[in-house]
Design an enzyme around this catalytic site. Sequence first.
Site, PDB file in Angstrom:
ATOM      1  N   LEU A 200       0.826  -1.201   0.000  1.00 13.96           N
ATOM      2  CA  LEU A 200       0.000   0.000   0.000  1.00 13.96           C
ATOM      3  C   LEU A 200       0.870   1.266   0.000  1.00 13.96           C
ATOM      4  CD1 LEU A 200      -2.825  -0.983   2.510  1.00 13.96           C
ATOM      5  CD2 LEU A 200      -2.724  -1.311   0.050  1.00 13.96           C
TER       6      LEU A 200
ATOM      7  N   GLY B 115       2.143  -9.298   6.239  1.00 22.49           N
ATOM      8  CA  GLY B 115       2.739  -8.436   7.257  1.00 22.49           C
ATOM      9  C   GLY B 115       2.500  -6.976   6.954  1.00 22.49           C
ATOM     10  N   GLY B 116       2.152  -6.199   7.998  1.00 24.22           N
ATOM     11  CA  GLY B 116       1.996  -4.760   7.831  1.00 24.22           C
ATOM     12  C   GLY B 116       0.971  -4.444   6.761  1.00 24.22           C
ATOM     13  N   ASP B 117       1.382  -3.660   5.774  1.00 21.74           N
ATOM     14  CA  ASP B 117       0.490  -3.305   4.666  1.00 21.74           C
ATOM     15  C   ASP B 117       0.907  -4.035   3.391  1.00 21.74           C
ATOM     16  OD1 ASP B 117       2.872  -1.992   4.368  1.00 21.74           O
ATOM     17  OD2 ASP B 117       2.003  -0.073   3.748  1.00 21.74           O
ATOM     18  N   GLU B 118       1.470  -5.210   3.527  1.00 19.96           N
ATOM     19  CA  GLU B 118       1.920  -5.993   2.383  1.00 19.96           C
ATOM     20  C   GLU B 118       0.958  -7.159   2.147  1.00 19.96           C
ATOM     21  OE1 GLU B 118       6.754  -5.336   2.509  1.00 19.96           O
ATOM     22  OE2 GLU B 118       5.891  -7.137   3.386  1.00 19.96           O
TER      23      GLU B 118
END
Length: 574
Positions: free
Chosen positions: A445, A485-488
Amino acid sequence: MKFGIALKLSLLLALAGALAAGLTGYYAFEASRTLLVNAAKDRLLTSTLVLARRVALAREEIERDLVLVAEHPAARALLQGPGTPSQQQTLQDLMVLMLQSQPSYFQVRLIAADQHGMERVRVDRAPRGPMVVADDDLQEKGHFDYVSQALRLGPDQTYMSRVAINHERGSHLGVDKPSLQLARPVRDAQGRTLGVAVINIDLNGTFELLAKDMPESIQLYFANHEGDILIHPEPAKTFGFDRGRRIFIQDEFAATGPVVRGDNNVAVFESHEGAHANQPVVAAFMSQPLKVSSPETRLTLGLTQPLQAVLADSNRLGQTVLQIVLALCALSLLLALWMGRALTRPINAISHAARMVASGLPAGALPVERRDEIGDLARAFRDMRLQIGEQISELRDNQDELEHLAQHDPLTGLANRRKFQERLDHALAQARRVPQTVSVLFIDLDRFKPINDHHGHDVGDVVLQTVARRLKGVLREVDTVARIGGDEFVALLGAPATQEQLEAIARKLLTLVSEPMVVDKLQLDLGCSIGIASYPDHASTATDLLAAADHAMYQAKTAGRNTFRFFDATPPAA
């Protein structure tokens, strides 16, 4: 007073009825305890295996980050010469992104093989976030084993240091905290070792993230290859060797000795001795040899749960059984004069059913149709048996839920990295047999971090959930979309696709993700960068294919974000 045979028989039958009721309750209670303990052992063993798998996946993810740093063109350039400011900045930005996306990282460093192991690039986790260490504060690290030993490794090898308290001086948050270092050599085009890439891992933070979904009653233990306790519910018992004394897991749990020595891989047991004499526990421990070069030959992982918590339902069931038995004994005394021989057959049937249940076999027919105390006993036993069955079913459901959590992201409900890796491995295996192409889209993102920082994690979570729904809306049921993970996010196409079809899918994803969304009356705009890689054109293994898509995503980022790129192995112009 003369006792006739009828009275004697009635008294004998009354005694037999009381004895049958007592045996029924005893066998049912013991059977329930045994079933609950065995179910708890199976659940703990499953949880230990799941946690061990999570640890292995976390280590593989760290190794992928190490490969990303070690094989980055900027890393080689900086180790071969002074490098350019843009190369320095590129590598620093990459390390900052790693610390932002991996809360378990204390440090990411690039260390030269010459100049006594001088640090060339270093990013620390500081109280306010990732901090790039200035040139004057860089240190010589050649005397540490994670540098000297890693420099001796062959191609595609990773070195893991001993798990210990970090006493290295510096400004990062890992000082005087349990940590370990993973290192990987950096080589030039001729295969000469130029230096090493190093990631310093927060041990406690890593295990807190991996075990956060477990019940509070479950305790975590972790020990090195000699049995020194590294993680324990009582912090005073950890890292005793750092304070001049040794505290071993096999001293607290004697049954773990074969696991620590490597004689057995798994030990499941109950502990009633030593520190657990007053509060016995059910425990499951396992160990496996490490797959990386390390002074630690194997690590031991274990979970325990208080026996009292395991048997809580059994104790309540025991009270119910006791009340039923006492009531039936009283009724037997009152009704013995009228029961006679008719009492023998149903009591024997119930006793037989109790023995069958205690043996783990079907109870068989019970006289539940009777409208007397024997019928009450039969129905009470049936209800008790059903209650035990419901408890076992609930335990199995909990085990299924745990397995589901191990394969799905709890926030978005998408597949997690483990599930995605399994799907990708299966797709590649099938593609090699057919043969056919397999395509992966790596989606990161754009502008998500400012939203998360300015509006809070709650808004960020809603954004991630919305993006997940949009991605699933574009992709087909045969495709697999996962949050790693995270925005991945990553997407695995379930059927072969041409370049034109991949471009069309990527454009749909870009358009849909870029649509404004309203969260808590806030209109938020974001986009995404997409990297596309296909088997066999860009990679031949799952790891390389995912790395290629990741690399292509970074190329899309470099091209201005909110776009997509196919993997291109050609290095960018210096």
